[in-house]
Design a protein around this motif. Sequence first.
Motif, short mmCIF file in Angstrom:
data_model
loop_
_atom_site.label_atom_id
_atom_site.label_comp_id
_atom_site.label_asym_id
_atom_site.label_seq_id
_atom_site.Cartn_x
_atom_site.Cartn_y
_atom_site.Cartn_z
N UNK A 100 0.72 -1.08 0.32
CA UNK A 100 0.48 0.02 0.43
C UNK A 100 1.03 1.39 -0.45
N UNK A 101 0.20 2.36 0.44
CA UNK A 101 0.90 3.93 0.80
C UNK A 101 1.06 4.08 1.91
N UNK A 102 2.68 3.68 1.75
CA UNK A 102 3.35 3.79 2.68
C UNK A 102 4.15 5.06 2.90
N UNK A 103 4.04 5.80 3.89
CA UNK A 103 4.68 6.97 4.41
C UNK A 103 6.45 7.27 5.08
N UNK A 104 6.79 8.02 5.31
CA UNK A 104 8.55 8.66 5.42
C UNK A 104 8.39 10.20 5.75
N UNK A 105 9.27 9.96 6.73
CA UNK A 105 9.64 11.58 7.02
C UNK A 105 10.79 11.86 6.12
N UNK A 106 10.87 13.19 5.77
CA UNK A 106 11.81 13.03 5.40
C UNK A 106 12.11 14.76 5.92
N UNK A 107 11.56 15.71 6.93
CA UNK A 107 11.76 16.78 7.02
C UNK A 107 13.08 16.95 7.81
N UNK A 108 13.87 18.16 7.49
CA UNK A 108 14.38 18.56 8.14
C UNK A 108 15.01 19.22 10.03
N UNK A 109 16.21 19.05 10.05
CA UNK A 109 15.76 19.82 11.72
C UNK A 109 14.87 21.27 11.89
N UNK A 110 14.40 21.97 12.63
CA UNK A 110 13.72 23.31 12.68
C UNK A 110 14.38 23.53 14.52
N UNK A 111 14.38 24.94 14.32
CA UNK A 111 14.11 26.17 15.63
C UNK A 111 13.89 24.82 16.89
N UNK A 112 12.72 24.54 16.93
CA UNK A 112 12.29 23.13 18.29
C UNK A 112 11.35 22.00 17.85
N UNK A 113 12.27 21.51 16.97
CA UNK A 113 12.06 20.13 16.14
C UNK A 113 13.01 19.84 15.91
N UNK A 114 12.56 18.17 16.04
CA UNK A 114 13.94 17.58 15.31
C UNK A 114 13.87 17.29 13.72
N UNK A 115 14.74 15.96 12.99
CA UNK A 115 15.07 15.53 11.78
C UNK A 115 14.07 14.98 11.90
N UNK A 116 12.94 14.32 10.98
CA UNK A 116 12.70 13.11 10.33
C UNK A 116 10.93 12.75 11.05
N UNK A 117 11.18 14.54 11.68
CA UNK A 117 9.40 13.95 12.17
C UNK A 117 8.28 14.81 12.51
N UNK A 118 8.20 15.11 10.59
CA UNK A 118 6.95 15.51 10.12
C UNK A 118 6.58 17.09 10.28
N UNK A 119 7.42 17.55 11.21
CA UNK A 119 6.67 18.69 11.69
C UNK A 119 8.66 19.87 11.50
#
Length: 360
Positions: A209-228
């Motif tokens: 099926x359609x899997x989900x992969x987080x590909x976002x970078x780190x921000x000022x108050x969130x981590x890498x690959x956390x969907x934020x």
Amino acid sequence: MTRLINMGTLGVAAIACFASAPAFAAGTTAGTSITNTATVDFQVGGVSQTQQSASDIFVVDRKINLLVEEVGTVTTEVVPGQANAVTTFQLTNSSNEGLDFLLAATQISGGTAAHGGTDSFNAANIRIYRDNPTTGTVGSWDAGDALVTYIDELAADTTARIFVLADIPGGLANGSVAGVQLRATAREGGTAGSQGAVITQTAGANTAGKDTVFADGIGVNDGSRDGAHSAADDYTVKTATLTVTKTSRVIWDPFNTTTNPKLIPGAVVEYCIAIANSGGADATTVAITDSVPGQLTYLGSGNPNSLPNGPIALGGSVTAGVCNADGAAGGSYAAPVVSGTLPTVAAGATRTLVFRATVN
């Protein structure tokens, strides 16, 4: 020769068409089925047989990627007591699917703010607006923008301009700083008008099926690959800081005149009220009042010892701590109060109100 020239022209045209093709950062839309079919033709005894084929189908998985950025590279300058101070951000959906995004605006507590100042106060009434590009001024906050807690149905490869507004407390010193952060978290899309469900990353091996992969970078108050993702801005107070100095000097008496005069009855006293602005912003409409003591008589115009430009001089200068009688005529006297208004005391400047009185 002609043929070579024509072929060269065709080649350039083909390259131009290829270069103009749009580039999509998000890639193929999540959930797309991609089919690839292989065929086999063969003969037996020289006779063609029925073609054989086989197909492979897979579903494109979902890549969750987003970017929150501060718009501009300088602090937002504010004044004490200001309402609706605006910091501006931009959210980009770099996922390969349209999504909702939960928004959260927070303030830091101490430490270094986005533009180098030290966080020293909290703004009040923090709220978030989305720019409405069809009303008011595009890219600037106005009454047509919607108060939001999430961004609804943001298509892949598109952006949303977001404003974080706050009210600035009164009584703050020049240079005070408040750090502000905006965080966006990806949520399921698909239903307009309601915030989508929480998204989780697919664990384990790839599924059919359609899997989900987080590909976002780190921000000022969130981590890498956390969907934020998150970014920061800050408010810096630019205000006038006024210091008032009141001085007097005797300039004449009936016996010594202007040579070493003394404060005896009949002597003329010159008062100076000096307003110094050591802040980072101009002070405007600076209203000054001073009550003449009962032991003195205000010296109006027409007296030989009056100020050269009138009974009250406004906007004069100070040299080495001594007031100069170089202001322009202005102000008023309504017994026993002398008053005058300085239109502006610029940052770093000193301006005066000067008047004279006689000792009773």
